[in-house]
Write a protein that holds these residues in place. Structure first.
Motif, PDB file in Angstrom:
ATOM      1  N   PHE A  13       0.825  -1.203   0.000  1.00  0.00           N
ATOM      2  CA  PHE A  13       0.000   0.000   0.000  1.00  0.00           C
ATOM      3  C   PHE A  13       0.863   1.258   0.000  1.00  0.00           C
ATOM      4  O   PHE A  13       0.497   2.277  -0.586  1.00  0.00           O
ATOM      5  N   LEU A  14       2.014   1.183   0.675  1.00  0.00           N
ATOM      6  CA  LEU A  14       2.910   2.333   0.724  1.00  0.00           C
ATOM      7  C   LEU A  14       3.594   2.566  -0.621  1.00  0.00           C
ATOM      8  O   LEU A  14       3.710   3.701  -1.094  1.00  0.00           O
ATOM      9  N   GLU A  15       4.061   1.501  -1.249  1.00  0.00           N
ATOM     10  CA  GLU A  15       4.788   1.639  -2.515  1.00  0.00           C
ATOM     11  C   GLU A  15       3.858   1.909  -3.684  1.00  0.00           C
ATOM     12  O   GLU A  15       4.193   2.652  -4.601  1.00  0.00           O
ATOM     13  N   ARG A  16       2.698   1.246  -3.712  1.00  0.00           N
ATOM     14  CA  ARG A  16       1.705   1.408  -4.776  1.00  0.00           C
ATOM     15  C   ARG A  16       2.310   1.179  -6.154  1.00  0.00           C
ATOM     16  O   ARG A  16       2.065   1.920  -7.101  1.00  0.00           O
ATOM     17  N   ARG A  17       3.110   0.127  -6.289  1.00  0.00           N
ATOM     18  CA  ARG A  17       3.663  -0.258  -7.580  1.00  0.00           C
ATOM     19  C   ARG A  17       2.737  -1.288  -8.223  1.00  0.00           C
ATOM     20  O   ARG A  17       2.112  -2.075  -7.539  1.00  0.00           O
ATOM     21  N   ASP A  18       2.677  -1.265  -9.560  1.00  0.00           N
ATOM     22  CA  ASP A  18       1.782  -2.179 -10.257  1.00  0.00           C
ATOM     23  C   ASP A  18       2.510  -3.348 -10.909  1.00  0.00           C
ATOM     24  O   ASP A  18       1.973  -4.001 -11.801  1.00  0.00           O
ATOM     25  N   LYS A  19       3.751  -3.610 -10.477  1.00  0.00           N
ATOM     26  CA  LYS A  19       4.464  -4.760 -11.022  1.00  0.00           C
ATOM     27  C   LYS A  19       3.813  -6.042 -10.531  1.00  0.00           C
ATOM     28  O   LYS A  19       3.441  -6.151  -9.364  1.00  0.00           O
ATOM     29  N   THR A  20       3.690  -7.016 -11.430  1.00  0.00           N
ATOM     30  CA  THR A  20       3.013  -8.255 -11.066  1.00  0.00           C
ATOM     31  C   THR A  20       3.866  -9.471 -11.418  1.00  0.00           C
ATOM     32  O   THR A  20       4.769  -9.406 -12.253  1.00  0.00           O
ATOM     33  N   ILE A  21       3.556 -10.571 -10.773  1.00  0.00           N
ATOM     34  CA  ILE A  21       4.143 -11.868 -11.061  1.00  0.00           C
ATOM     35  C   ILE A  21       3.038 -12.901 -10.905  1.00  0.00           C
ATOM     36  O   ILE A  21       2.335 -12.912  -9.892  1.00  0.00           O
ATOM     37  N   LEU A  22       2.830 -13.711 -11.927  1.00  0.00           N
ATOM     38  CA  LEU A  22       1.741 -14.694 -11.920  1.00  0.00           C
ATOM     39  C   LEU A  22       0.395 -14.020 -11.667  1.00  0.00           C
ATOM     40  O   LEU A  22      -0.417 -14.480 -10.871  1.00  0.00           O
ATOM     41  N   ARG A  23       0.173 -12.880 -12.312  1.00  0.00           N
ATOM     42  CA  ARG A  23      -1.088 -12.125 -12.245  1.00  0.00           C
ATOM     43  C   ARG A  23      -1.352 -11.496 -10.883  1.00  0.00           C
ATOM     44  O   ARG A  23      -2.482 -11.072 -10.606  1.00  0.00           O
ATOM     45  N   MET A  24      -0.356 -11.396 -10.026  1.00  0.00           N
ATOM     46  CA  MET A  24      -0.563 -10.765  -8.722  1.00  0.00           C
ATOM     47  C   MET A  24       0.618  -9.867  -8.400  1.00  0.00           C
ATOM     48  O   MET A  24       1.706 -10.008  -8.973  1.00  0.00           O
ATOM     49  N   GLY A  25       0.399  -8.933  -7.480  1.00  0.00           N
ATOM     50  CA  GLY A  25       1.469  -8.053  -7.054  1.00  0.00           C
ATOM     51  C   GLY A  25       2.535  -8.807  -6.284  1.00  0.00           C
ATOM     52  O   GLY A  25       2.298  -9.886  -5.742  1.00  0.00           O
ATOM     53  N   TYR A  26       3.716  -8.215  -6.224  1.00  0.00           N
ATOM     54  CA  TYR A  26       4.806  -8.850  -5.486  1.00  0.00           C
ATOM     55  C   TYR A  26       4.450  -9.036  -4.012  1.00  0.00           C
ATOM     56  O   TYR A  26       4.856 -10.017  -3.379  1.00  0.00           O
ATOM     57  N   ASP A  27       3.693  -8.084  -3.449  1.00  0.00           N
ATOM     58  CA  ASP A  27       3.316  -8.217  -2.043  1.00  0.00           C
ATOM     59  C   ASP A  27       2.415  -9.427  -1.821  1.00  0.00           C
ATOM     60  O   ASP A  27       2.540 -10.138  -0.822  1.00  0.00           O
ATOM     61  N   ALA A  28       1.504  -9.676  -2.756  1.00  0.00           N
ATOM     62  CA  ALA A  28       0.636 -10.846  -2.656  1.00  0.00           C
ATOM     63  C   ALA A  28       1.445 -12.132  -2.771  1.00  0.00           C
ATOM     64  O   ALA A  28       1.218 -13.101  -2.031  1.00  0.00           O
ATOM     65  N   ALA A  29       2.397 -12.145  -3.707  1.00  0.00           N
ATOM     66  CA  ALA A  29       3.242 -13.327  -3.872  1.00  0.00           C
ATOM     67  C   ALA A  29       4.067 -13.589  -2.616  1.00  0.00           C
ATOM     68  O   ALA A  29       4.211 -14.748  -2.173  1.00  0.00           O
ATOM     69  N   VAL A  30       4.607 -12.525  -2.009  1.00  0.00           N
ATOM     70  CA  VAL A  30       5.386 -12.681  -0.775  1.00  0.00           C
ATOM     71  C   VAL A  30       4.512 -13.207   0.351  1.00  0.00           C
ATOM     72  O   VAL A  30       4.931 -14.069   1.138  1.00  0.00           O
ATOM     73  N   SER A  31       3.281 -12.728   0.442  1.00  0.00           N
ATOM     74  CA  SER A  31       2.388 -13.194   1.504  1.00  0.00           C
ATOM     75  C   SER A  31       2.068 -14.684   1.360  1.00  0.00           C
ATOM     76  O   SER A  31       1.955 -15.397   2.355  1.00  0.00           O
ATOM     77  N   ILE A  32       1.952 -15.156   0.125  1.00  0.00           N
ATOM     78  CA  ILE A  32       1.707 -16.584  -0.100  1.00  0.00           C
ATOM     79  C   ILE A  32       2.917 -17.399   0.357  1.00  0.00           C
ATOM     80  O   ILE A  32       2.772 -18.460   0.999  1.00  0.00           O
ATOM     81  N   LEU A  33       4.115 -16.908   0.052  1.00  0.00           N
ATOM     82  CA  LEU A  33       5.327 -17.592   0.499  1.00  0.00           C
ATOM     83  C   LEU A  33       5.422 -17.600   2.020  1.00  0.00           C
ATOM     84  O   LEU A  33       5.832 -18.601   2.628  1.00  0.00           O
ATOM     85  N   ILE A  34       5.046 -16.491   2.656  1.00  0.00           N
ATOM     86  CA  ILE A  34       5.052 -16.433   4.123  1.00  0.00           C
ATOM     87  C   ILE A  34       4.081 -17.453   4.698  1.00  0.00           C
ATOM     88  O   ILE A  34       4.398 -18.147   5.666  1.00  0.00           O
ATOM     89  N   PHE A  35       2.903 -17.556   4.106  1.00  0.00           N
ATOM     90  CA  PHE A  35       1.910 -18.514   4.596  1.00  0.00           C
ATOM     91  C   PHE A  35       2.430 -19.944   4.458  1.00  0.00           C
ATOM     92  O   PHE A  35       2.327 -20.748   5.390  1.00  0.00           O
ATOM     93  N   ALA A  36       3.000 -20.255   3.284  1.00  0.00           N
ATOM     94  CA  ALA A  36       3.512 -21.611   3.060  1.00  0.00           C
ATOM     95  C   ALA A  36       4.658 -21.922   4.015  1.00  0.00           C
ATOM     96  O   ALA A  36       4.707 -23.009   4.618  1.00  0.00           O
ATOM     97  N   GLY A  37       5.580 -20.975   4.182  1.00  0.00           N
ATOM     98  CA  GLY A  37       6.685 -21.189   5.104  1.00  0.00           C
ATOM     99  C   GLY A  37       6.209 -21.299   6.537  1.00  0.00           C
ATOM    100  O   GLY A  37       6.703 -22.135   7.318  1.00  0.00           O
ATOM    101  N   GLY A  38       5.233 -20.465   6.904  1.00  0.00           N
ATOM    102  CA  GLY A  38       4.697 -20.519   8.260  1.00  0.00           C
ATOM    103  C   GLY A  38       4.023 -21.840   8.559  1.00  0.00           C
ATOM    104  O   GLY A  38       4.174 -22.397   9.656  1.00  0.00           O
ATOM    105  N   MET A  39       3.274 -22.367   7.605  1.00  0.00           N
ATOM    106  CA  MET A  39       2.612 -23.656   7.816  1.00  0.00           C
ATOM    107  C   MET A  39       3.640 -24.773   7.974  1.00  0.00           C
ATOM    108  O   MET A  39       3.438 -25.718   8.750  1.00  0.00           O
ATOM    109  N   THR A  40       4.757 -24.683   7.253  1.00  0.00           N
ATOM    110  CA  THR A  40       5.816 -25.684   7.390  1.00  0.00           C
ATOM    111  C   THR A  40       6.401 -25.660   8.801  1.00  0.00           C
ATOM    112  O   THR A  40       6.632 -26.706   9.416  1.00  0.00           O
TER     113      THR A  40
END
Length: 346
Positions: free
Chosen positions: A312-339
């Motif tokens: 929200f602070l950066e407000r960049r529109d760069k995407t990876i796999l149709r999602m923002g980098y912040d969304a992709a990082v959050s998915i990685l955090i969730f997967a790592g946290g569950m492990t």
């Protein structure tokens, strides 16, 4: 409501899927109704998402937590609430993927949304603090859970004031989407009708959401899954399904602040529910009985919220796999946290 654990496994799955379909249908209409009510009452979209949409989509958690606490299963209640906080952020990442055109956080331009993220991380940090240091019982309820509930209420008051400020301006498309046209059509109805329809949809979300949670719990019982994983992932995922349908509908209608407000609002309501869960439990304070598993779960939700707040602070529109980098990082955090959490599951 019957005990689904007595049903055959195929019947439990059928009940779960049927309840999921009802929740999806009701949740998809909720965002438009809430948006129309907010406009008639002069509420900002972020605050409306927090107070109205977040409150309604938290109803299944309220019923599940109440039932678990009264039955003496306080750990299930705590893990359900903390799991819902993490899964809500995961659903925001999924919504970003569905939105697809740019990073979702690049089109959210309301300071109240950013304030919600900051306050949410502070309250999740407070949960970790109480879990790791222990809670003190005051009149049958933990002092820590009461303080967290008060903090959530104060956070909502702060967000309501921030809603009036216009620090950033979003760049919306000129052509309305089909979902946006439906939301505008809903606004033409009188307020009493909007409230009645919203209340009916909320009732569907509540009943079907509780059915989802109970059938998910029964499925876990029949399959022998860990109780911690059951509460954090399975039951929390089931009770968070209304958020997903409401999120996607709001994003497609370009009501981005409403969508994000729903996620952050749901998390604030869920953390507030720790207090009634504690009050209804007959044992020691629920957060005192929590351990490393619950602390890591709260940290996972905190880190995921932080990732989106940076977006929200950066407000960049760069995407990876149709999602923002912040969304992709959050998915990685969730997967790592569950492990990591799997090591402490019991």
């Amino acid at each position: 409501m019957p005990d689904f654990a007595d049903l055959p496994l195929w019947a439990i799955v059928a009940v779960f899927l049927g309840a999921a379909a009802m929740v999806w249908a009701a949740g998809s209409r909720l965002s438009g109704q809430v948006d129309a009510i907010a406009r008639k009452l002069g509420l900002g979209p972020a605050f409306a998402g927090l107070l109205l949409l977040g409150g309604i989509t938290s109803l299944p958690e309220l019923a599940t937590v109440t039932t678990a606490s009264l039955s003496g299963n306080a750990p299930l209640a705590v893990n359900n609430l903390l799991g819902s906080a993490a899964i809500a952020m995961l659903l925001l990442a999924i919504t970003d993927m569905v939105y697809g055109r740019a990073a979702l956080t690049s089109v959210v331009a309301n300071p109240a949304t950013l304030m919600q993220g900051v306050l949410g991380t502070m309250l999740l940090a407070a949960v970790v603090l109480v879990v790791t240091t222990g809670d003190v019982a005051v009149g049958g309820t933990g002092l820590g859970t009461l303080a967290i509930a008060a903090g959530c209420a104060f956070a909502m008051r702060i967000v309501a004031g921030f809603e009036q400020r216009q620090v950033w301006q979003p760049a919306d498309d000129d052509v309305p989407t089909e979902e946006e046209a439906e939301a505008n059509e809903a606004e033409r109805h009188p307020l009493p009708r909007l409230v009645a329809v919203t209340a009916a949809l909320a009732a569907v979300v509540l009943v079907a959401g509780v059915t989802l949670a109970k059938s998910a719990d029964a499925f876990a019982t029949r399959t022998g899954l860990s109780s911690g994983i059951v509460g954090f992932v399975l039951v929390a995922g089931a009770t968070s399904l209304p958020d997903l349908s409401a999120l996607i509908a709001a994003a497609r209608a370009r009501r981005y602040e409403l969508a994000v407000g729903d996620v952050f609002g749901t998390n604030l309501f869920n953390l507030m529910l720790l207090a009634p869960a504690d009050a209804l439990s007959s044992g020691p304070p629920v957060l005192s009985a929590a351990g490393t598993f619950e602390a890591v779960g709260a940290l996972v939700a905190l880190l995921m919220t932080g990732a989106f707040t940076v977006g929200f602070l950066e407000r960049r529109d760069k995407t990876i796999l149709r999602m923002g980098y912040d969304a992709a990082v959050s998915i990685l955090i969730f997967a790592g946290g569950m492990t990591v959490m799997a090591r402490f599951a019991s």
